[in-house]
Design a protein around this motif. Sequence first.
Motif, PDB file in Angstrom:
ATOM      1  N   UNK A  12      -2.161  -2.246  -4.983  1.00  0.00           N
ATOM      2  CA  UNK A  12      -2.248  -1.231  -6.031  1.00  0.00           C
ATOM      3  C   UNK A  12      -2.704   0.099  -5.461  1.00  0.00           C
ATOM      4  N   UNK A  13      -3.664   0.067  -4.576  1.00  0.00           N
ATOM      5  CA  UNK A  13      -4.141   1.298  -3.937  1.00  0.00           C
ATOM      6  C   UNK A  13      -2.974   2.035  -3.284  1.00  0.00           C
ATOM      7  N   UNK A  18      -0.997   8.789  -0.101  1.00  0.00           N
ATOM      8  CA  UNK A  18       0.030   9.649   0.471  1.00  0.00           C
ATOM      9  C   UNK A  18       0.525   9.044   1.783  1.00  0.00           C
ATOM     10  N   UNK A  19       1.404   9.735   2.448  1.00  0.00           N
ATOM     11  CA  UNK A  19       2.004   9.220   3.683  1.00  0.00           C
ATOM     12  C   UNK A  19       0.964   8.951   4.770  1.00  0.00           C
ATOM     13  N   UNK A  23      -5.962   8.606  -0.508  1.00  0.00           N
ATOM     14  CA  UNK A  23      -5.772   8.555  -1.952  1.00  0.00           C
ATOM     15  C   UNK A  23      -5.330   9.914  -2.473  1.00  0.00           C
ATOM     16  N   UNK A  24      -4.340   9.893  -3.352  1.00  0.00           N
ATOM     17  CA  UNK A  24      -3.847  11.114  -3.966  1.00  0.00           C
ATOM     18  C   UNK A  24      -4.457  11.317  -5.353  1.00  0.00           C
ATOM     19  N   UNK A  30      -7.846   5.640 -10.037  1.00  0.00           N
ATOM     20  CA  UNK A  30      -7.085   4.498  -9.515  1.00  0.00           C
ATOM     21  C   UNK A  30      -7.641   3.195 -10.089  1.00  0.00           C
ATOM     22  N   UNK A  31      -8.941   3.072 -10.136  1.00  0.00           N
ATOM     23  CA  UNK A  31      -9.564   1.870 -10.680  1.00  0.00           C
ATOM     24  C   UNK A  31      -9.202   1.684 -12.156  1.00  0.00           C
TER      25      UNK A  31
END
Length: 104
Positions: A12-13, A18-19, A23-24, A30-31
């Motif tokens: 999920x993360x 990003x590449x 984290x974006x 996100x959580x």
Amino acid sequence: MNDNQIEVPPSFIALYCDARGRLSASAGWVRARYELCEDSAAALVEPALALAHAQAPDDGAILRSMHAGLVSAESGLTPSEARWVVMRLAELLDWPAPAVDDAV
């Protein structure tokens, strides 16, 4: 991403990296999205099983049909989240993961 009790899985993360693997979005965002998606997958277990018993289509057809609903704008999920929910649902049901794309 483990400043509370919820362990967000790497699968999920990855939706929010990003590449370069950064984290974006914020860890809290996100959580929260993970919790929504995990709850969605869990909530779909019973309907999927009911479809499997009532109509007896193949597992993949049920999962692809659920993906079609989840990938719609009305679901509130991003296309990548919808795909993750269906893959998680397949895992919860111990069904083979279907081939789905993220197209809306």
